[in-house]
Design a protein around this motif. Structure first.
Motif, PDB file in Angstrom:
ATOM      1  N   TYR A 225      30.259  15.665  53.014  1.00 48.62           N
ATOM      2  CA  TYR A 225      31.403  15.340  53.861  1.00 48.62           C
ATOM      3  C   TYR A 225      32.292  14.411  53.029  1.00 48.62           C
ATOM      4  N   ASN A 226      33.388  14.963  52.512  1.00 46.88           N
ATOM      5  CA  ASN A 226      34.203  14.288  51.513  1.00 46.88           C
ATOM      6  C   ASN A 226      35.632  14.067  52.003  1.00 46.88           C
ATOM      7  N   PRO A 227      36.373  13.192  51.330  1.00 51.10           N
ATOM      8  CA  PRO A 227      37.792  13.058  51.659  1.00 51.10           C
ATOM      9  C   PRO A 227      38.538  14.370  51.428  1.00 51.10           C
ATOM     10  N   GLY A 228      39.693  14.524  52.092  1.00 50.53           N
ATOM     11  CA  GLY A 228      40.590  15.634  51.791  1.00 50.53           C
ATOM     12  C   GLY A 228      41.086  15.503  50.369  1.00 50.53           C
ATOM     13  N   SER A 229      41.488  16.614  49.763  1.00 49.11           N
ATOM     14  CA  SER A 229      41.842  16.579  48.337  1.00 49.11           C
ATOM     15  C   SER A 229      42.989  15.614  48.046  1.00 49.11           C
ATOM     16  N   ASP A 230      43.938  15.454  48.996  1.00 50.42           N
ATOM     17  CA  ASP A 230      45.070  14.552  48.740  1.00 50.42           C
ATOM     18  C   ASP A 230      44.893  13.177  49.391  1.00 50.42           C
ATOM     19  N   ALA A 231      43.701  12.905  49.926  1.00 49.74           N
ATOM     20  CA  ALA A 231      43.450  11.582  50.520  1.00 49.74           C
ATOM     21  C   ALA A 231      43.519  10.515  49.434  1.00 49.74           C
ATOM     22  N   VAL A 232      44.139   9.391  49.751  1.00 51.04           N
ATOM     23  CA  VAL A 232      44.218   8.266  48.814  1.00 51.04           C
ATOM     24  C   VAL A 232      43.097   7.289  49.165  1.00 51.04           C
ATOM     25  N   ILE A 233      42.246   7.043  48.194  1.00 55.22           N
ATOM     26  CA  ILE A 233      41.024   6.240  48.406  1.00 55.22           C
ATOM     27  C   ILE A 233      41.204   4.864  47.773  1.00 55.22           C
TER      28      ILE A 233
ATOM     29  N   ASN B 150      38.727 -10.113  44.375  1.00 49.94           N
ATOM     30  CA  ASN B 150      37.466  -9.378  44.354  1.00 49.94           C
ATOM     31  C   ASN B 150      37.619  -7.880  44.602  1.00 49.94           C
ATOM     32  N   GLN B 151      38.887  -7.391  44.625  1.00 46.39           N
ATOM     33  CA  GLN B 151      39.049  -5.933  44.733  1.00 46.39           C
ATOM     34  C   GLN B 151      38.777  -5.345  43.358  1.00 46.39           C
ATOM     35  N   VAL B 152      37.589  -4.784  43.198  1.00 51.15           N
ATOM     36  CA  VAL B 152      37.178  -4.329  41.860  1.00 51.15           C
ATOM     37  C   VAL B 152      37.399  -2.834  41.650  1.00 51.15           C
ATOM     38  N   TYR B 153      37.848  -2.136  42.698  1.00 53.22           N
ATOM     39  CA  TYR B 153      38.011  -0.674  42.583  1.00 53.22           C
ATOM     40  C   TYR B 153      39.485  -0.301  42.680  1.00 53.22           C
ATOM     41  N   PRO B 154      39.889   0.717  41.958  1.00 54.17           N
ATOM     42  CA  PRO B 154      41.298   1.127  41.971  1.00 54.17           C
ATOM     43  C   PRO B 154      41.643   1.969  43.192  1.00 54.17           C
ATOM     44  N   LYS B 155      42.931   2.256  43.338  1.00 53.32           N
ATOM     45  CA  LYS B 155      43.450   3.160  44.371  1.00 53.32           C
ATOM     46  C   LYS B 155      43.730   4.489  43.663  1.00 53.32           C
ATOM     47  N   PHE B 156      43.251   5.598  44.223  1.00 55.22           N
ATOM     48  CA  PHE B 156      43.455   6.888  43.548  1.00 55.22           C
ATOM     49  C   PHE B 156      43.422   8.032  44.557  1.00 55.22           C
ATOM     50  N   VAL B 157      43.892   9.201  44.110  1.00 57.54           N
ATOM     51  CA  VAL B 157      43.837  10.409  44.936  1.00 57.54           C
ATOM     52  C   VAL B 157      42.492  11.093  44.684  1.00 57.54           C
ATOM     53  N   PHE B 158      41.814  11.470  45.752  1.00 56.58           N
ATOM     54  CA  PHE B 158      40.457  12.025  45.628  1.00 56.58           C
ATOM     55  C   PHE B 158      40.399  13.205  44.662  1.00 56.58           C
ATOM     56  N   GLU B 159      41.379  14.087  44.714  1.00 57.74           N
ATOM     57  CA  GLU B 159      41.369  15.268  43.838  1.00 57.74           C
ATOM     58  C   GLU B 159      41.376  14.865  42.368  1.00 57.74           C
ATOM     59  N   ASP B 160      42.107  13.789  42.037  1.00 59.35           N
ATOM     60  CA  ASP B 160      42.134  13.312  40.639  1.00 59.35           C
ATOM     61  C   ASP B 160      40.743  12.848  40.215  1.00 59.35           C
ATOM     62  N   TYR B 161      40.064  12.182  41.134  1.00 60.43           N
ATOM     63  CA  TYR B 161      38.699  11.728  40.823  1.00 60.43           C
ATOM     64  C   TYR B 161      37.782  12.922  40.577  1.00 60.43           C
ATOM     65  N   MET B 162      37.908  13.948  41.411  1.00 57.70           N
ATOM     66  CA  MET B 162      37.043  15.124  41.276  1.00 57.70           C
ATOM     67  C   MET B 162      37.270  15.845  39.953  1.00 57.70           C
ATOM     68  N   LYS B 163      38.519  15.882  39.505  1.00 59.41           N
ATOM     69  CA  LYS B 163      38.817  16.529  38.210  1.00 59.41           C
ATOM     70  C   LYS B 163      38.113  15.781  37.081  1.00 59.41           C
ATOM     71  N   LEU B 164      38.143  14.458  37.155  1.00 57.36           N
ATOM     72  CA  LEU B 164      37.465  13.639  36.138  1.00 57.36           C
ATOM     73  C   LEU B 164      35.953  13.825  36.224  1.00 57.36           C
ATOM     74  N   TYR B 165      35.443  13.795  37.446  1.00 57.98           N
ATOM     75  CA  TYR B 165      33.990  13.888  37.691  1.00 57.98           C
ATOM     76  C   TYR B 165      33.418  15.199  37.150  1.00 57.98           C
ATOM     77  N   ALA B 166      34.180  16.273  37.258  1.00 59.06           N
ATOM     78  CA  ALA B 166      33.682  17.601  36.850  1.00 59.06           C
ATOM     79  C   ALA B 166      33.096  17.577  35.442  1.00 59.06           C
ATOM     80  N   GLY B 167      33.706  16.823  34.540  1.00 55.91           N
ATOM     81  CA  GLY B 167      33.207  16.785  33.165  1.00 55.91           C
ATOM     82  C   GLY B 167      32.249  15.640  32.880  1.00 55.91           C
ATOM     83  N   LEU B 168      32.127  14.704  33.832  1.00 53.31           N
ATOM     84  CA  LEU B 168      31.340  13.487  33.562  1.00 53.31           C
ATOM     85  C   LEU B 168      30.230  13.261  34.585  1.00 53.31           C
TER      86      LEU B 168
END
Length: 318
Positions: free
Chosen positions: A251-259, A273-291
């Motif tokens: 159960y994942n965010p929508g592809s254009d959801a901003v996380i 203490n905000q240690v995580y960036p703001k990004f679009v879920f689809e961009d993360y998935m593209k990166l994750y595919a290779g890593l």
């Protein structure tokens, strides 16, 4: 070693609710995994899904898997293989649009059972996200809104079989990784084990319990909770006997959801203490595919350099 957390969801409806919520909180903070019993899904439906999944593998996928093993010469391997998983899989998409009717070779009764199964899991995922919100002090529905994007969440099931492996010491069923998405709901074989998670530097077995659903935290929940809940490395050990069934529903965010980290949690801890960036879920998935099979921290770092849309505004409500 402390016992793997097993949560009885029926206890959420009575005087043991507070203690049960505390168990969920502890599991999210210290394990990244827990197992649900009495979760409301009918045992009859789960038994049907298991039977049809195993029949489908036997009839449609077993021969294909054997041919792949033979073609790669895997039965005779002498040294460890680090770029291949000993698994047979196919994917079903449920949201935003189902592809169940398009998957070849599925019998009608299997399609029907999987559609019903997916609906029940979707309800359970949303119920769990609200329980997490409650434990985190976030407003009810926050997680669902965070996942929503413009077309709602994405939701799908990876149907896997882990056949007997002649050299389980040399090939993993599935190599160690964290899951990229939101919340993962796993219906696993209750006779053949193999799933392990990494805790305090040790690999711990996730116990196979009949009619249970195993839950784990994905990378997106780690970001939204600003690291309070962590996604955890896990793997599947190949076995020399028994064919392990695994239905992992994401159960994942929508592809254009901003996380991004929930502002209420960041404020509690102080802006710095905000240690995580703001990004679009689809961009993360593209990166994750290779890593996928590498550490998650460099993925989060890489997302800091990717530009996100300017007019983010507040999270869209449903």
């Amino acid at each position: 070693m402390e016992a793997f957390p097993v949560i009885d969801m029926e206890k959420l409806n009575g005087e043991e609710r507070a203690a049960t919520m505390e168990m969920i909180k502890d599991a999210c903070e210290n394990w990244g995994f827990f197992e649900l019993v009495n979760h409301g899904m009918s045992h009859e439906l789960m038994d049907t899904v298991e039977r049809l999944t195993k029949e489908h593998y036997k009839k449609c996928l077993e021969q294909r898997f054997k041919e792949m093993v033979e073609s790669k010469g895997l039965e005779a391997v002498q040294s460890e293989i680090n770029d291949l998983d000993w698994e047979s899989t196919f994917f079903l998409r449920h949201l935003p649009v189902s592809n169940i009717s398009e998957i070849p070779d599925l019998q009608d009764d299997y399609r029907k059972a999987m559609k019903e199964f997916a609906l029940k899991l979707e309800e359970l995922a949303e119920q769990l996200l609200d329980l997490l919100c409650e434990n985190l002090g976030l407003e009810k529905g926050y997680m669902k809104k965070a996942f929503y994007g413009s077309q709602g969440p994405t939701f799908g099931t990876k149907v896997s079989s882990y056949p007997p492996c002649p050299r389980p010491e040399l090939i993993k069923g599935l190599r160690a990784h964290t899951d990229a998405g939101g919340i993962i709901l796993l219906f696993q074989d209750d006779k053949v084990s193999g799933l392990q998670l990494l805790k305090d530097g040790e690999w711990i077995d996730v116990p196979p319990l009949k009619h249970s659903i195993v839950i784990n935290i994905g990378d997106q929940l780690e970001v939204i909770t600003n690291g309070k809940y962590q996604s955890v490395m896990h793997r599947v050990i190949a076995q020399s006997d028994g064919n392990r069934m695994s239905l992992a529903s994401f159960y994942n965010p929508g592809s254009d959801a901003v996380i991004y980290p929930a502002p209420a949690l960041v404020e509690k801890e102080g802006e710095q203490n905000q240690v995580y960036p703001k990004f679009v879920f689809e961009d993360y998935m593209k990166l994750y595919a290779g890593l996928k099979f590498q550490a998650k921290e460099p993925r989060f770092e890489a997302m800091k350099t990717i530009k996100t849309p300017v007019n983010l505004g507040s999270i869209a409500t449903v």
